[in-house]
Structure formats: structure tokens, C-alpha cells
Design a protein around this motif. Structure first.
Motif, PDB file in Angstrom:
ATOM      1  N   TYR A 205       0.862  -1.196   0.000  1.00 49.42           N
ATOM      2  CA  TYR A 205       0.000   0.000   0.000  1.00 49.42           C
ATOM      3  C   TYR A 205       0.887   1.231   0.000  1.00 49.42           C
ATOM      4  O   TYR A 205       2.076   1.161   0.330  1.00 49.42           O
ATOM      5  CB  TYR A 205      -0.919  -0.014   1.235  1.00 49.42           C
ATOM      6  N   TRP A 206       0.318   2.374  -0.363  1.00 49.42           N
ATOM      7  CA  TRP A 206       1.046   3.634  -0.300  1.00 49.42           C
ATOM      8  C   TRP A 206       1.117   4.138   1.141  1.00 49.42           C
ATOM      9  O   TRP A 206       0.109   4.107   1.851  1.00 49.42           O
ATOM     10  CB  TRP A 206       0.332   4.723  -1.135  1.00 49.42           C
ATOM     11  N   TRP A 207       2.276   4.603   1.549  1.00 49.65           N
ATOM     12  CA  TRP A 207       2.414   5.272   2.836  1.00 49.65           C
ATOM     13  C   TRP A 207       3.327   6.459   2.613  1.00 49.65           C
ATOM     14  O   TRP A 207       4.456   6.289   2.183  1.00 49.65           O
ATOM     15  CB  TRP A 207       2.983   4.327   3.894  1.00 49.65           C
ATOM     16  N   ASN A 208       2.792   7.654   2.872  1.00 53.00           N
ATOM     17  CA  ASN A 208       3.478   8.881   2.475  1.00 53.00           C
ATOM     18  C   ASN A 208       3.820   8.769   0.990  1.00 53.00           C
ATOM     19  O   ASN A 208       2.910   8.544   0.197  1.00 53.00           O
ATOM     20  CB  ASN A 208       4.696   9.137   3.356  1.00 53.00           C
ATOM     21  N   ASP A 209       5.040   8.827   0.594  1.00 53.35           N
ATOM     22  CA  ASP A 209       5.312   8.798  -0.846  1.00 53.35           C
ATOM     23  C   ASP A 209       5.972   7.511  -1.308  1.00 53.35           C
ATOM     24  O   ASP A 209       6.623   7.492  -2.368  1.00 53.35           O
ATOM     25  CB  ASP A 209       6.185  10.009  -1.229  1.00 53.35           C
ATOM     26  N   ASP A 210       5.819   6.458  -0.520  1.00 48.06           N
ATOM     27  CA  ASP A 210       6.440   5.183  -0.892  1.00 48.06           C
ATOM     28  C   ASP A 210       5.443   4.042  -0.831  1.00 48.06           C
ATOM     29  O   ASP A 210       4.475   4.102  -0.073  1.00 48.06           O
ATOM     30  CB  ASP A 210       7.597   4.863   0.079  1.00 48.06           C
ATOM     31  N   ILE A 211       5.723   2.992  -1.594  1.00 50.79           N
ATOM     32  CA  ILE A 211       4.941   1.765  -1.468  1.00 50.79           C
ATOM     33  C   ILE A 211       5.560   0.938  -0.350  1.00 50.79           C
ATOM     34  O   ILE A 211       6.736   0.602  -0.390  1.00 50.79           O
ATOM     35  CB  ILE A 211       4.911   0.978  -2.798  1.00 50.79           C
ATOM     36  N   GLN A 212       4.756   0.687   0.680  1.00 51.09           N
ATOM     37  CA  GLN A 212       5.181  -0.091   1.839  1.00 51.09           C
ATOM     38  C   GLN A 212       4.795  -1.552   1.666  1.00 51.09           C
ATOM     39  O   GLN A 212       3.832  -1.851   0.975  1.00 51.09           O
ATOM     40  CB  GLN A 212       4.433   0.407   3.088  1.00 51.09           C
ATOM     41  N   GLU A 213       5.532  -2.442   2.340  1.00 51.33           N
ATOM     42  CA  GLU A 213       5.110  -3.840   2.424  1.00 51.33           C
ATOM     43  C   GLU A 213       5.151  -4.284   3.882  1.00 51.33           C
ATOM     44  O   GLU A 213       6.162  -4.093   4.561  1.00 51.33           O
ATOM     45  CB  GLU A 213       6.011  -4.745   1.563  1.00 51.33           C
ATOM     46  N   ASP A 214       4.052  -4.850   4.349  1.00 50.74           N
ATOM     47  CA  ASP A 214       3.956  -5.320   5.730  1.00 50.74           C
ATOM     48  C   ASP A 214       3.296  -6.690   5.774  1.00 50.74           C
ATOM     49  O   ASP A 214       2.482  -7.018   4.927  1.00 50.74           O
ATOM     50  CB  ASP A 214       3.065  -4.371   6.562  1.00 50.74           C
ATOM     51  N   SER A 215       3.612  -7.460   6.808  1.00 47.81           N
ATOM     52  CA  SER A 215       2.897  -8.706   7.077  1.00 47.81           C
ATOM     53  C   SER A 215       1.593  -8.394   7.800  1.00 47.81           C
ATOM     54  O   SER A 215       1.561  -7.523   8.677  1.00 47.81           O
ATOM     55  CB  SER A 215       3.741  -9.616   7.977  1.00 47.81           C
ATOM     56  N   GLU A 216       0.544  -9.103   7.445  1.00 49.14           N
ATOM     57  CA  GLU A 216      -0.739  -8.990   8.131  1.00 49.14           C
ATOM     58  C   GLU A 216      -1.393 -10.362   8.206  1.00 49.14           C
ATOM     59  O   GLU A 216      -0.906 -11.328   7.604  1.00 49.14           O
ATOM     60  CB  GLU A 216      -1.695  -8.061   7.357  1.00 49.14           C
ATOM     61  N   THR A 217      -2.491 -10.447   8.944  1.00 51.15           N
ATOM     62  CA  THR A 217      -3.289 -11.677   8.976  1.00 51.15           C
ATOM     63  C   THR A 217      -4.724 -11.323   8.600  1.00 51.15           C
ATOM     64  O   THR A 217      -5.286 -10.379   9.149  1.00 51.15           O
ATOM     65  CB  THR A 217      -3.252 -12.302  10.378  1.00 51.15           C
ATOM     66  N   ALA A 218      -5.275 -12.079   7.656  1.00 50.28           N
ATOM     67  CA  ALA A 218      -6.653 -11.837   7.213  1.00 50.28           C
ATOM     68  C   ALA A 218      -7.553 -12.951   7.712  1.00 50.28           C
ATOM     69  O   ALA A 218      -7.107 -14.078   7.944  1.00 50.28           O
ATOM     70  CB  ALA A 218      -6.701 -11.774   5.686  1.00 50.28           C
ATOM     71  N   PHE A 219      -8.827 -12.632   7.891  1.00 45.58           N
ATOM     72  CA  PHE A 219      -9.793 -13.704   8.153  1.00 45.58           C
ATOM     73  C   PHE A 219     -11.085 -13.489   7.375  1.00 45.58           C
ATOM     74  O   PHE A 219     -11.423 -12.366   7.007  1.00 45.58           O
ATOM     75  CB  PHE A 219     -10.065 -13.897   9.650  1.00 45.58           C
ATOM     76  N   PHE A 220     -11.759 -14.618   7.101  1.00 49.51           N
ATOM     77  CA  PHE A 220     -13.117 -14.615   6.581  1.00 49.51           C
ATOM     78  C   PHE A 220     -14.057 -14.964   7.734  1.00 49.51           C
ATOM     79  O   PHE A 220     -13.720 -15.826   8.570  1.00 49.51           O
ATOM     80  CB  PHE A 220     -13.299 -15.674   5.481  1.00 49.51           C
ATOM     81  N   ALA A 221     -15.224 -14.341   7.778  1.00 44.02           N
ATOM     82  CA  ALA A 221     -16.244 -14.722   8.757  1.00 44.02           C
ATOM     83  C   ALA A 221     -17.581 -14.740   8.033  1.00 44.02           C
ATOM     84  O   ALA A 221     -17.824 -13.935   7.135  1.00 44.02           O
ATOM     85  CB  ALA A 221     -16.276 -13.737   9.916  1.00 44.02           C
ATOM     86  N   LYS A 222     -18.437 -15.676   8.402  1.00 46.08           N
ATOM     87  CA  LYS A 222     -19.731 -15.794   7.720  1.00 46.08           C
ATOM     88  C   LYS A 222     -20.825 -15.309   8.651  1.00 46.08           C
ATOM     89  O   LYS A 222     -20.878 -15.699   9.814  1.00 46.08           O
ATOM     90  CB  LYS A 222     -19.986 -17.243   7.302  1.00 46.08           C
ATOM     91  N   THR A 223     -21.715 -14.487   8.098  1.00 52.01           N
ATOM     92  CA  THR A 223     -22.787 -13.923   8.907  1.00 52.01           C
ATOM     93  C   THR A 223     -23.991 -13.582   8.034  1.00 52.01           C
ATOM     94  O   THR A 223     -24.024 -13.937   6.858  1.00 52.01           O
ATOM     95  CB  THR A 223     -22.276 -12.697   9.702  1.00 52.01           C
ATOM     96  N   THR A 224     -24.982 -12.915   8.637  1.00 45.14           N
ATOM     97  CA  THR A 224     -26.157 -12.484   7.872  1.00 45.14           C
ATOM     98  C   THR A 224     -26.165 -10.964   7.790  1.00 45.14           C
ATOM     99  O   THR A 224     -25.499 -10.277   8.574  1.00 45.14           O
ATOM    100  CB  THR A 224     -27.460 -12.944   8.558  1.00 45.14           C
ATOM    101  N   ASP A 225     -26.956 -10.448   6.849  1.00 51.48           N
ATOM    102  CA  ASP A 225     -26.991  -8.996   6.637  1.00 51.48           C
ATOM    103  C   ASP A 225     -27.403  -8.243   7.913  1.00 51.48           C
ATOM    104  O   ASP A 225     -26.928  -7.146   8.158  1.00 51.48           O
ATOM    105  CB  ASP A 225     -27.893  -8.628   5.456  1.00 51.48           C
ATOM    106  N   LYS A 226     -28.247  -8.862   8.711  1.00 51.66           N
ATOM    107  CA  LYS A 226     -28.721  -8.120   9.888  1.00 51.66           C
ATOM    108  C   LYS A 226     -27.630  -7.957  10.963  1.00 51.66           C
ATOM    109  O   LYS A 226     -27.768  -7.135  11.858  1.00 51.66           O
ATOM    110  CB  LYS A 226     -30.003  -8.732  10.465  1.00 51.66           C
ATOM    111  N   ASN A 227     -26.561  -8.731  10.876  1.00 47.13           N
ATOM    112  CA  ASN A 227     -25.467  -8.618  11.841  1.00 47.13           C
ATOM    113  C   ASN A 227     -24.279  -7.792  11.338  1.00 47.13           C
ATOM    114  O   ASN A 227     -23.348  -7.535  12.104  1.00 47.13           O
ATOM    115  CB  ASN A 227     -24.937 -10.018  12.184  1.00 47.13           C
ATOM    116  N   VAL A 228     -24.298  -7.428  10.057  1.00 50.80           N
ATOM    117  CA  VAL A 228     -23.092  -6.837   9.469  1.00 50.80           C
ATOM    118  C   VAL A 228     -22.724  -5.510  10.124  1.00 50.80           C
ATOM    119  O   VAL A 228     -21.564  -5.278  10.463  1.00 50.80           O
ATOM    120  CB  VAL A 228     -23.239  -6.685   7.939  1.00 50.80           C
ATOM    121  N   ASP A 229     -23.695  -4.634  10.316  1.00 52.10           N
ATOM    122  CA  ASP A 229     -23.364  -3.324  10.887  1.00 52.10           C
ATOM    123  C   ASP A 229     -22.774  -3.459  12.290  1.00 52.10           C
ATOM    124  O   ASP A 229     -21.773  -2.816  12.618  1.00 52.10           O
ATOM    125  CB  ASP A 229     -24.602  -2.420  10.925  1.00 52.10           C
ATOM    126  N   ALA A 230     -23.380  -4.320  13.114  1.00 55.69           N
ATOM    127  CA  ALA A 230     -22.863  -4.499  14.480  1.00 55.69           C
ATOM    128  C   ALA A 230     -21.488  -5.172  14.458  1.00 55.69           C
ATOM    129  O   ALA A 230     -20.619  -4.854  15.277  1.00 55.69           O
ATOM    130  CB  ALA A 230     -23.849  -5.320  15.307  1.00 55.69           C
TER     131      ALA A 230
END
Lengths: 110, 110, 110
Positions: free
Chosen positions: C42-67
Motif C-alpha cells: 500500500y502507499w504510505w506517504n510517498d512510498d509503497i510499503q510492504e507489511d505482514s498482516e493476517t486476514a480472516f473470513f467470517a460468515k454472517t447475515t446482513d442483519k449482523n453486518v453493521d454491528a
């Protein structure tokens, strides 16, 4: 404006990083998430093949998707790469705003 | 014709590969991407459990989704597996054409 | 009722697990799949940065998404985390029913 997640598969991590950096340099995506190596299964001639590949997700807006696909195709080592855009139905508004800002080039506001 | 990405979780990589190969043999998906081991959290009785699983993405068309779900359910070690189809909003046209060709069985054109 | 897959990125696996457990405890998602470490560009200030992250998927219904989005934002170490909801177009009906049951709190039926 609608936001989307691009899912792209590449021959290896180096190719994924190279294409991801090009997409960022052209401001066609806001960020890129490169996944660890995946195992891909597909038909090749009359057999099911298995190969290692690297996939990434990138977040962008609908107005950048066509140009992002064109850039990926031009940079990719495959003749027919997998580039699919999944619609984002909901998100935190500050993240959608950040995607928009990151993919707005200076001349867009001239 | 609409294309979709299936997201499926399996008990381990061996099960993911076995189900992926069956889907390909039946021409119900065009390709399968098996991800490295994931950690899954869910309620079990009155506790939050954590287990290792293997997930895969598979690309197909809307006309194959029901048969793909039926095959996965019949082959899967879980009573209630996670099989979800995410709509593809945009893609490179040659890839969509390739999905269509890969999932067209000879008798479809008879 | 519509079901969705949330895709969320976190600073590391510990943060992903902590947020995933909170979402489950509040019955805002039915299950969480934590992916192995990803590389983010991603861009950070004027450079392209690279960082380690952890992603997850979660399954839910539309009525729970906002909360769910509100809880993730409140728990997250980032000011502007990536929380995107992808619509599920099709699934095995027993899995959709399971998502619904898992995200129904006792007082919903009072």
C-alpha cells in the motif's frame, strides 16, 4: 461509486508482487494482499494438472476495474490469467473513502 | 451466463484435493485453488472451538453451482460443510470464456 | 435474510483471533477462518510499503453486518481497518440455516 475486491492468481510470489506494485503505482488499486502459496488444479490436455501459484486480493472501485484488468493482462506471464472482481456489499465508510482517495490520481480533480 | 467463485472449507488438504479433483472430473468447475491451512473458530456446545482446516476457491458458472454443491455435500466428511458461491461482477472476457469451455461437457452441445 | 462473507485484515494472528473470538461471543458471526500470514502492499506517504498482516473470513447475515463492523472497528489496532462484506449468492441451505442459528441470540426469539 461501488468498491470491489479483485482476486488474481500469478505464477509465483515475485510475479504477484511485481503486478501489485504496478497497480499501486498507477493508482488503480488502494492496496494488495498477497496470500501464501496455493495449489491449483485444472485440466491440461487430457489430464488434471496440479501447480503452485500465488494469489492476491486488491481493493479498488468500479471505475478502476477495467484499467486494472488491462494492466494485469499486459504484465502477466499467462495468456489467460484469472482476474475476477467481487462486489463489496458493505464496509466501514472510512475504508471506502480511503479506497477512493488512494485511487484518485491528481488529474482526476483538475 | 454468470460466473461465480465457490469458497469451500474441508477437514484437511487431502479432502480439499479429493473434492477438487471430483469437481474437475465432472466438469463442474474450471479450476480449483487450495489455500494453505487455515485456523477456524466456531461455537461447539458451549465453548468456542479452534480447529485446522483447508479452504479452496473454485471458479464456475451459475448453471453448474447446484450440481457442484450436491457433489461437494455427497463427498464431504462434514454433515454441514461451508459451500458458498460469490458472484463475479467483472473479469477479463477470455477468462470467463475459458471457465465456460472448461465446464461444458461434450453432451451439452449435442 | 441474506448471508455474507466478511473479509478483514489484522496486524497479526493474535489480533485476528482476538477479534474473531469477540465476534463469536457476541453471536455476530457464525464462524471465522483465519488465513496464514499475508504480505500487504500500500502507499504510505510517498512510498509503497510492504507489511505482514493476517486476514480472516467470517460468515454472517446482513442483519449482523453493521454491528460486526462496529465491534471490529472498536477492537482493532488500526484507525481505518479493511472490513468488507461480500454477498453470498448461493449456498447449501443447511449451511445458511446454520449461520442463522449461530447468529441468533436468545432474546431474538422472545
Amino acid at each position: 461509486m461501488k468498491s470491489m475486491v479483485l482476486y488474481v492468481t500469478c505464477s509465483n510470489e515475485q510475479e504477484a508482487r511485481s503486478i501489485g506494485q504496478k497497480l499501486l503505482k498507477e493508482r488503480l488499486v488502494a492496496c494488495v494482499n498477497i496470500l501464501p502459496t496455493i495449489q491449483s488444479l485444472y485440466w491440461w490436455n487430457d489430464d488434471i494438472q496440479e501447480d503452485s501459484e500465488t494469489a492476491f486480493f486488491a481493493k479498488t472501485t468500479d471505475k478502476n476495474v477495467d484499467a486494472a484488468i488491462t494492466l494485469i493482462k499486459a504484465s502477466h506471464s499467462y495468456d489467460c490469467p484469472c482476474i475476477v472482481a467481487l462486489p463489496i456489499e458493505k464496509s466501514n465508510p472510512d475504508f471506502l473513502q480511503w479506497i477512493k482517495e488512494q485511487t484518485t490520481k491528481p488529474h482526476d480533480n483538475e
